[in-house]
Scaffold this active site. Structure first.
Site, PDB file in Angstrom:
ATOM      1  N   PHE A  24      -2.918  -1.525   8.827  1.00 32.33           N
ATOM      2  CA  PHE A  24      -3.302  -0.154   8.486  1.00 32.33           C
ATOM      3  C   PHE A  24      -2.170   0.498   7.695  1.00 32.33           C
ATOM      4  CE2 PHE A  24      -3.384   4.425   9.376  1.00 32.33           C
ATOM      5  CZ  PHE A  24      -4.667   4.728   8.963  1.00 32.33           C
ATOM      6  N   GLY A  25      -2.465   0.965   6.484  1.00 38.05           N
ATOM      7  CA  GLY A  25      -1.483   1.665   5.648  1.00 38.05           C
ATOM      8  C   GLY A  25      -1.823   3.142   5.578  1.00 38.05           C
ATOM      9  N   SER A  28       2.970   4.838   1.518  1.00 36.30           N
ATOM     10  CA  SER A  28       3.021   4.139   0.228  1.00 36.30           C
ATOM     11  C   SER A  28       2.165   2.874   0.223  1.00 36.30           C
ATOM     12  CB  SER A  28       4.470   3.794  -0.132  1.00 36.30           C
ATOM     13  OG  SER A  28       4.979   2.805   0.740  1.00 36.30           O
ATOM     14  N   GLU A  99       9.679  -2.407   4.450  1.00 31.29           N
ATOM     15  CA  GLU A  99       9.613  -1.357   5.485  1.00 31.29           C
ATOM     16  C   GLU A  99      10.832  -1.381   6.413  1.00 31.29           C
ATOM     17  OE1 GLU A  99       7.111   0.861   5.395  1.00 31.29           O
ATOM     18  OE2 GLU A  99       6.230  -0.185   3.694  1.00 31.29           O
TER      19      GLU A  99
END
Ligand code: SIN
Length: 184
Positions: A24-25, A28, A99
């Site tokens: 899940f984004g 960015s 990340e």
């Protein structure tokens, strides 16, 4: 900032025998899709709010002058809209580097627009990570974003691209749009 979550994330999930994982984004990852994926679908997770409370020392700022990027803050009942990507587990090698400034992979259920639910992963920078900046007024966040720039470009592009991507998803994120208004 020398702190990095790469090694922590490598030990967090066991992908043995798994051919694909939903990711899940909500930041960015929605608009800068520089990783291979098998499928993508708009999705929502419950119990989390998107907030520009995480410092960026490596992408949209520098160790001396960090920018601000989004993380998720646990908020009962809140819903956060984003984009889900089905990826091969080896993609996390690349994403963990991207990340690395405070984000850890957590398991989460995500709901697609047709009501179907799948379990997957989400990168969250929790409040105890050294790059966490915490709350500030929308004006102050916009001011910090306006003056910050890092190896991935101006911090303002992160905000404007995210706001644009959320509009395209049909999401109204008052926090993001208020900061965007102040920046403009
Ligand atoms: C995400 O987009 O899901 C994580 C935060 C970011 O990379 O901006």
């Amino acid at each position: 900032m020398s702190f990095s979550t790469i090694e922590h994330n490598r030990r967090r999930q066991n992908f043995e025998g798994i051919s694909s994982v939903w990711l899940f984004g909500y930041g960015s990852l929605i608009y800068k899709v520089d990783f291979p994926f098998l499928e993508k679908r708009p999705a929502t997770i419950t119990g989390w709010q998107r907030r520009f409370w995480q410092g960026s020392h490596d992408h949209r700022g520098t160790p001396e002058a960090p920018g601000r990027v989004v993380t998720l803050i646990e908020t009962p009942g809140a819903r956060c809209k984003g984009m889900a990507f089905r990826v091969s587990p080896d993609v996390f090698e690349q994403l963990d580097v991207r990340e690395k400034n405070g984000y850890l992979r957590f398991s989460t259920p995500m709901e697609f627009d047709n009501g179907a639910v799948e379990d997957g992963l989400v990168y969250i920078a929790t409040e105890d990570n050294p790059a966490f900046l915490g709350p500030a007024t929308s004006e102050d966040i916009a001011r910090q974003i306006a003056r910050s720039i890092g190896p991935s470009g101006p911090n303002r592009d992160y905000l404007l691209n995210l706001a644009e991507a959320l509009r395209a998803l049909g999401d109204h994120d008052a926090h993001v749009f208020e900061i965007e208004d102040h920046l403009r």
